[in-house]
Design a protein around this motif. Structure first.
Motif: not given
Lengths: 348, 138, 361, 596
Positions: C44-54, D115-132
């Motif tokens: 679901a995250s991937g899909k949301l991310g893709m839609w945002v990118f679109l 991510p820490m404020m969300l209690g998460a381990k990382d952002v949703a797309f770590p590779r995208l983050n590195l790409g950024s």
């Protein structure tokens, strides 16, 4: 009182819209001062009263108060609407041009201004009669400039590819600076001029003089020709220092032999110059394109004569043929060894 | 319309999902994973519709309904086609509604951008006639 | 609030005896990233991310559509003239090709979901063929434009030896005055209207030959100046009086808005029986520039779209290789789905480009 | 092993961490440059944007020094002098806007904290983050190349070699706004490289936005409903909306400019059949919302800092959260106020003016709420707090002077003058920079586990506030008197303002060096920081300082992020400790203990 205060931070009020603008400025300044004091006072009081110190305990306070928050939503909303209203009204005054106003065309170019009056006269400084609404039509030759007269509270961009308009009516006799307020390259900060406000009768006299160089003091045909050279676009293509431009240089041209593109040769005499100005495609100098616009209807014969007179002063062949009787004018060409570059050409 | 819904168990299903659903909005059973597989007949039907609509939009140009109407007809057909693609090929029909919100937000801001710039279009003057040096000073 | 609390308690209860299982990496399915708890959440995250990118892609094309709208809104006849150089048939074929490739892509997603990697690979190859076919047809079209000398930008930017358009041969004349007049024509954007008043009736009311005409004859302008010079200050208009257009009705309204929507040359040579009487080469230089605005937009829009097709093809190749390794199945098909979304977006944009560029009536 | 999971309002007790933290988790330069860890990416971004800030700052000092005199300062020739000045202000603007302020808070503090404020381990797309991050680096390399080329050209003049001239950019003198037709037809030969750089930097911004939106949607922990998110997250969410919807328009605008400059495609240049005012519409459709990319996250930081250091629950949470979204939406509707004098239709002027005023309201709400938060608090004058108070002062000034510019008739007078310069520096530097500094000082202990020196930090902050006002307040007066901006030379009547301003700039420089020195000194010999040095209750304070690689050994459950009563000062250990009784009272339920 406000007027005195305003003079500290505002330029003189020299147009009909200026008092309105200044009034609004001071009005907003009042609002700004009030809210700044309110907020800063609150901060200072809280910082002192609730500072962390031994024995001080932070008290409980409500997490929100809808009434209070709506208050400070709605009051600013009302205030900004009021400010918008006055700003908009003032703007209408600035943009609705009164009928029958006197029209001046403003043309900007890197990095100078040219003002054209209805009779075709072009001047680098703006002269306007006091008490007459002046309508400006602005356009630009190259990049965007902005015509800005602080004393009139008037500003409008002059944009290439379109006509913008502005108007003002001066209320004070005097000289006021004109700035270019839109960044336009190297000499942006020197793209200055001034507006001279005169009594209408003086203005009429000035305009008559300006449109007729012969009536000006110190008039000589050579000088008038040089003015035309500088102000009517010749200088853009024809150099006077021997360097190649879009068109052939005027240095040493008059009286010399010129090779034409059809292979013939012609002596650059009065007839040749006259024809070249009015019918530029008739005789093309070898090595140049037929790109010169015709000045048919743009320059009168008398003005062309002045140009010819000016060309004679910078032509050695002509002077030699006349036995170097002509005095060397002040605007003598530069030395031959001078690098073939005019002052402006090394600018980016 | 009957759609195939595949319920797929994740390999180590129960253990993982148990509880730590980060997404409060999603109420699915944990450990199961809803995959919507679009049936072939639907894919073909959408495709046929798209081809027919393409035919219509080309055919319409042979009739003159006036400059404005023709543009709007062409755009309406394009919107219909785009809707079909988005709903079925791009699965928006079965997706989280928020993805549709994202799409609409994007379209809304595109419309806002175009609309506001057109609002000013009376001012764009591409037929401008520049004064020549004949008549004006440099 | 209490409802919320209950929900939370329910969630905690659901957690049951396993606390924080997501920490145990060795229990993870192979494709689940460490910071997600479930594959579903990851998908679901991937899909949301893709839609945002679109969405960002849509906004990016939005800029071009904006430029298109403004210029077409102001100058419909230029677009009508320009579009005759586009091949409607090739455009329609390309539309069908792209729609077909969209179908095969959607089918591919279906096969991925069902775990049929071989069939998926076949679908992807068909999609790739569609994309390649699209680009080939596009190349044919681009080549035709090049031959017609209509393209984005100017020749002298591509070929420094280029010396301007080939002006149609004009009979030489010995009359210098006539030459000068001819030249004034060439220097003005609206030659006919300036110099040949007989063309005026074809212009709509209110259209003015433009500023240049007035300025070209300063003598003519001297007459009104005397009246203007003695003008007394008129009373300032009350706010709102002429709000809609401050210049409406003034003598020089047309100077401020010269030529709304009517390029002179084209308007005088409107098409008869669906055919334009003039060809691009016959147009004067200035009008060619205007028509080139259409082609600038055409090349920018289709060019950017073509780049997207190429990127999409690259992505499909990547998916194809992975499908050949049998990587996809019911629990892991996100990459296929996301690439599919991208490919469909490319299709979506073409669905709008085709009527807007090719089907201008 | 038993672990305690929290309940509503109750923070989660994390087990004692091992010595391993994210700083020591991997070794070698590669483990940093290609790290997928959001914390490391945040730090890499920090090094980058601070470098850009330093370069931009050097240009600022060069500008201010030149303006000490209306005549010649560096060269013997007016054209050279002015060109130098023009290049300086362009690069100052470009470095500060595109490489510093836009990424500063979202990419540095946002990446580290979100991510820490969300209690998460990382952002949703770590590779995208590195790409950024890499988009940022590559985009910045383009600008570095422009800068280097400018220096080479200045030093060695036009090169004899054709290719050297073509490939080495001759600096950049368009102004950061790249107005056509100057940028496409006249400007120095570095525009193409700079536009490519901006295009790539734009993608850095877009990818960050995509990541944050997906992360906030999908990775919120148990217990964190939308209206229990820390306000910093609300502001980052609003920022991300702007980043993804506005930045692509900048990208396409840059591409059109590139096409115009290299191929002669005429969309904007009137000589090629375009319209230059349309460029302004395109540009400001991005760049006005971009102003809010700079200021919205700053507001979020201030919300966090003020609550933490006054030890008070934030006042009017909902209004602050909604106002963030309102600002994000309205920010798209006001770009036309940059075009009031450029020939926009009067109707458009009126619409944009009224919308511009509308956006002032949510900003005002925030200021009032921050001040009210201090009411009955327990205010500690730590360095972040001093910065936050300075922020409120400067933002109030910057915001209120916006009223002068939104009012149509006034704007005609002051637009394009130093008044504008002063206004946006109050908003961008005064507010965004102070918030960035507040955020750095606030989260520095979390980042590196070291406390900063309070005295030095406070003195530097106050000095910076004084220097700032000295620099920019006089510019309001110079602007109102009519001095246009971007003037390399100025009429003599403005000399006194310019000199005052330059003196202020030097004070600012000194203060910023103190700030930086203090941060660096903390790394070397700062006191060891506890997990929660401020007693704040957002989730990032619930884990160790510096955090372990995975952020939380035990997944936390979020409660009310501003419940300050959960942490009490323990005199014995001189630390904030979790008061479970209090948390229980607030939550109204017993904590649930789970056996593993």
């Amino acid at each position: 009182m406000l007027k005195i205060l305003g003079s500290i931070y505002m330029p003189p009020e020299a147009s009909t819209v200026a008092p309105g603008v200044d009034w609004l400025f001071n009005f907003i300044l009042g609002i700004t001062a009030f809210f700044c004091l309110l907020i800063f006072a609150g901060m200072v009081v809280f910082c002192i009263k609730y500072r962390h110190r031994p024995g001080h305990q932070g008290g409980e306070s409500p997490g929100h108060s809808t009434g209070l928050e709506l208050t400070w939503t709605i009051i600013p909303l009302i205030i900004v609407l009021v400010v918008f209203f006055y700003g908009f009204r003032g703007f209408l005054d600035m943009s609705v041009v009164p009928p029958n106003s006197y029209e001046i065309i403003v043309q900007s170019k890197m990095w100078n201004w040219a003002f054209q009056y209805p009779n075709g006269t072009v001047t680098p400084e703006l002269h306007v009669p006091k008490g007459v609404p002046i309508r400006l039509v602005l356009t630009s030759d190259d990049v965007i400039h902005s015509f800005y007269v602080p004393a009139f509270r008037t500003q409008k961009m002059s944009v290439p590819g379109r006509y913008n308009r502005a108007w003002f009516q001066a209320t004070q006799v005097g000289e006021f600076p004109i700035y270019c307020a839109q960044y336009c390259g190297t000499s942006h900060s020197k793209m200055l001029s001034k507006v001279v406000v005169e009594e209408p009768t003086n203005f009429d006299r000035w305009l008559e003089e300006a449109s007729n160089p012969e009536k000006q003091t110190g008039f000589t045909p050579q000088k008038a020709g040089e003015d035309i050279y500088k102000s009517r676009g010749c200088i853009q293509c024809h150099s006077i220092d021997g360097s190649h431009g879009t068109g052939p240089t005027w240095k040493d041209m008059f009286g010399s032999k010129v090779a034409l593109s059809d292979g013939s040769t012609i002596v650059a005499d009065e007839n040749y110059v006259h024809d070249s100005v009015l019918y530029p495609t008739k005789q093309i100098v070898q090595g140049y394109q037929a790109v010169m616009p015709s000045y048919l209807g743009g320059l009168k014969d008398k003005q062309i004569d002045w140009v010819i007179a000016y060309m004679k002063t910078i032509s050695e062949p002509y002077k030699k043929s006349m036995g170097s009787s002509g005095a060397v004018p002040t605007s003598a060409p530069m030395h031959k060894d001078e690098p073939a570059r005019s002052a402006g050409s090394n600018l980016k | 319309m009957a759609h195939e819904i595949q319920h797929v168990s994740t390999p180590a299903g129960g253990a993982h999902a148990a509880g730590q659903s980060h997404v409060p909005a999603h109420g699915q059973h944990h450990g199961e994973y809803h995959v919507h597989v679009v049936p072939p007949w639907l894919l073909i039907a959408v495709f046929v519709c798209l081809v027919i609509l393409t035919g219509i939009t080309v055919g319409v140009t042979y009739f003159d309904f006036g400059r404005t109407l023709n543009v709007w007809i062409a755009l309406a057909v394009a919107v219909a086609k785009a809707t079909l693609v988005a709903l079925f090929f791009m699965h928006l029909r079965w997706d989280s509604p928020f993805n549709s919100v994202v799409l609409f937000a994007a379209l809304f801001f595109v419309a806002l951008f175009i609309g506001t710039v057109i609002l000013d279009s009376k001012e764009y003057q591409i037929n401008f006639v520049p004064p020549t040096s004949t008549s004006m000073a440099p | 609030m209490s409802e919320l609390v209950n929900k939370q308690q329910a969630a905690v209860a659901l957690a049951g005896d396993t606390f924080s299982p997501a920490r145990d990496h060795h229990h993870h399915p192979p494709h689940l990233a460490h910071h997600f708890d479930t594959l579903e959440q990851q998908f679901a995250s991937g899909k949301l991310g893709m839609w945002v990118f679109l969405a960002t892609e849509l906004l990016m094309f939005g800029g071009l559509f904006c430029a298109y709208s403004v210029y077409r809104h102001n100058h419909p006849e230029i677009f009508e003239f320009g579009h005759q150089y586009l091949d409607k048939t090739l455009g329609a074929i390309n539309t069908i090709v792209l729609i077909t490739s969209s179908l095969t892509m959607a089918w591919g997603v279906r096969e991925a979901q069902l775990g049929h990697n071989k069939r998926l690979a076949l679908c992807l190859i068909l999609t790739l063929l569609g994309g390649a076919g699209f680009m080939c047809i596009k190349t044919v079209e681009y080549h035709a434009k090049w031959e017609h000398r209509v393209f984005a930008g100017r020749w002298d930017q591509y070929d420094p030896r280029y010396k301007g358009p080939q002006v149609p041969h004009e009979p030489p004349t010995n009359e210098p005055e006539a030459q000068a007049e001819q030249q004034i024509k060439n220097n003005k954007m609206l030659p006919q209207t300036t110099m040949e008043p007989q063309n005026m009736p074809t212009l709509p009311q209110g259209a003015n030959p433009g500023y240049g005409a007035a300025l070209a004859t300063p003598q003519a302008a001297t007459a009104p100046s005397e009246a203007a010079a003695t003008t007394q200050a008129g009373p300032m208009l009350q706010a709102g009086d002429a709000y809609a257009d401050p210049n409406a009705g003034t003598a020089d309204a047309a100077k401020i808005h010269p030529m709304q929507g009517v390029p002179a040359g084209l308007a005088t040579r409107v098409h008869a029986e669906g055919k334009w009487e003039v060809k691009f080469d016959d147009l004067p230089k200035t009008e060619q520039d205007h028509v080139l605005t259409f082609f600038n937009l055409y090349f920018l829009m289709t060019g950017l779209h073509g780049i997207h097709v190429l990127v999409g093809m690259g992505l499909i190749c990547w998916i194809l290789i992975r499908s050949m390794k049998h990587e996809f199945g019911p629990t892991y098909f996100a990459p296929v789905d996301l690439v599919g979304l991208y490919w469909h977006l490319v299709d979506l944009i073409w669905i709008f480009l085709f009527p807007l560029l090719y089907l201008i009536h | 092993m038993s672990a305690i999971t929290g309940n509503l309002g109750l923070a989660t007790k994390q087990p004692e961490h091992k010595s391993d933290n994210y700083l020591t988790h991997g070794k070698g330069i590669k483990s940093w440059l290609f790290s997928l860890d959001h914390k490391r990416i945040g730090l890499m971004y920090m090094i980058g944007v601070l470098t850009a800030f330093f370069i931009g700052g050097v240009f600022a000092m060069l500008l201010r020094t030149k303006l000490l005199t209306p005549g010649l300062m560096y060269t013997h020739n007016e054209a050279d002098e002015w060109n130098f000045y023009n290049h300086c202000f362009t690069l100052h603007g470009a470095f500060m806007v595109f490489m510093f302020i836009i990424p500063a808070i979202p990419a540095v503090l946002g990446n580290f904290v979100l991510p820490m404020m969300l209690g998460a381990k990382d952002v949703a797309f770590p590779r995208l983050n590195l790409g950024s991050l890499w988009c940022w680096i590559i985009g910045s390399i383009f600008f570095g190349w422009v800068l280097l080329g400018g220096i080479l050209h200045a030093a060695f003049g036009p090169f004899a070699n054709y290719w050297a001239n073509a490939l080495i950019p001759a600096g950049l003198d368009t102004g950061w706004t790249f107005y056509t037709p100057y940028s496409t037809a006249k400007a120095a030969n570095g525009t193409v490289e700079a536009l490519l750089g901006i295009f790539i930097l734009g993608f850095s911004s877009i990818l960050t936005g995509v990541n944050f939106i997906a992360t906030i949607h999908m990775l919120r922990p148990k217990g964190m409903t939308w209206f229990r998110m820390p306000l910093f997250l609300w502001s980052l969410y609003a920022t991300s909306i702007i980043q993804i919807l506005a930045t692509p328009v900048l990208a396409i605008t840059g591409l059109l400019l590139l096409a115009e400059r290299t191929l002669g495609v005429g969309i904007f240049d009137p000589a090629l059949g375009g319209d230059p005012v349309m460029y302004q519409h395109f540009f400001w459709f991005y760049s006005h919302p971009a102003v809010y990319i700079m200021i919205l996250p700053a507001m979020g930081v201030i919300s966090e800092v003020i609550t933490a250091h006054t030890r008070k629950h934030v006042f009017g949470y909902n209004f602050i959260a909604y106002s963030s979204i309102a600002i994000a939406m309205l920010s798209f509707l006001v770009w036309g106020h940059h075009l009031f004098v450029s020939g926009q239709s009067p109707l458009a002027n009126a619409i944009f003016s009224i919308l511009t005023f509308a956006i002032a309201v949510p900003s005002a709400i925030k200021v009032f709420n921050w001040v009210s938060t201090m009411w009955r608090g327990d205010i500690r004058f730590t360095t972040p707090m001093i910065c936050a108070l300075s922020f409120i002062i400067l933002f109030t000034f910057g915001g209120l002077t916006g009223l002068f510019l939104g009012a149509l008739s006034n704007d005609v007078h002051v637009t394009g003058t130093y008044f504008i310069v002063a206004h946006f520096h109050y908003v961008m530097v005064g507010s965004a920079l102070f918030a960035f500094l507040a955020g750095l000082y606030h989260w520095w202990p979390k980042m590196f586990g070291k406390m900063t020196n309070k005295t030095v930090g406070n003195i530097a902050a106050i000095l910076l506030l004084i220097g700032f006002n000295l620099t920019f307040f006089v510019q309001f007066i110079a602007g109102a008197k009519g001095l246009p901006r971007r003037y390399a030379s100025y009429p003599p009547e403005f000399h006194k303002y310019m000199v005052t301003s330059t003196i202020g700039a030097y004070v600012m420089a000194v203060a910023l060096f103190m700030m930086a020195g203090n941060l660096l000194a903390a790394l070397i010999n700062g006191k060891k920081a506890p997990a929660n040095p401020w007693g704040a209750n957002t989730l990032e304070w619930h884990t160790a300082s510096p955090p372990p690689h995975d952020n939380f050994p035990v997944e936390p459950v979020a409660g009310d992020p501003y419940d300050m009563g959960s942490w009490v000062w323990d005199e014995a250990t001189e630390q904030w400790v979790l008061d479970e009784d209090h948390a229980r009272t607030v939550a109204g339920t017993e904590p649930t203990v789970h056996q593993h």
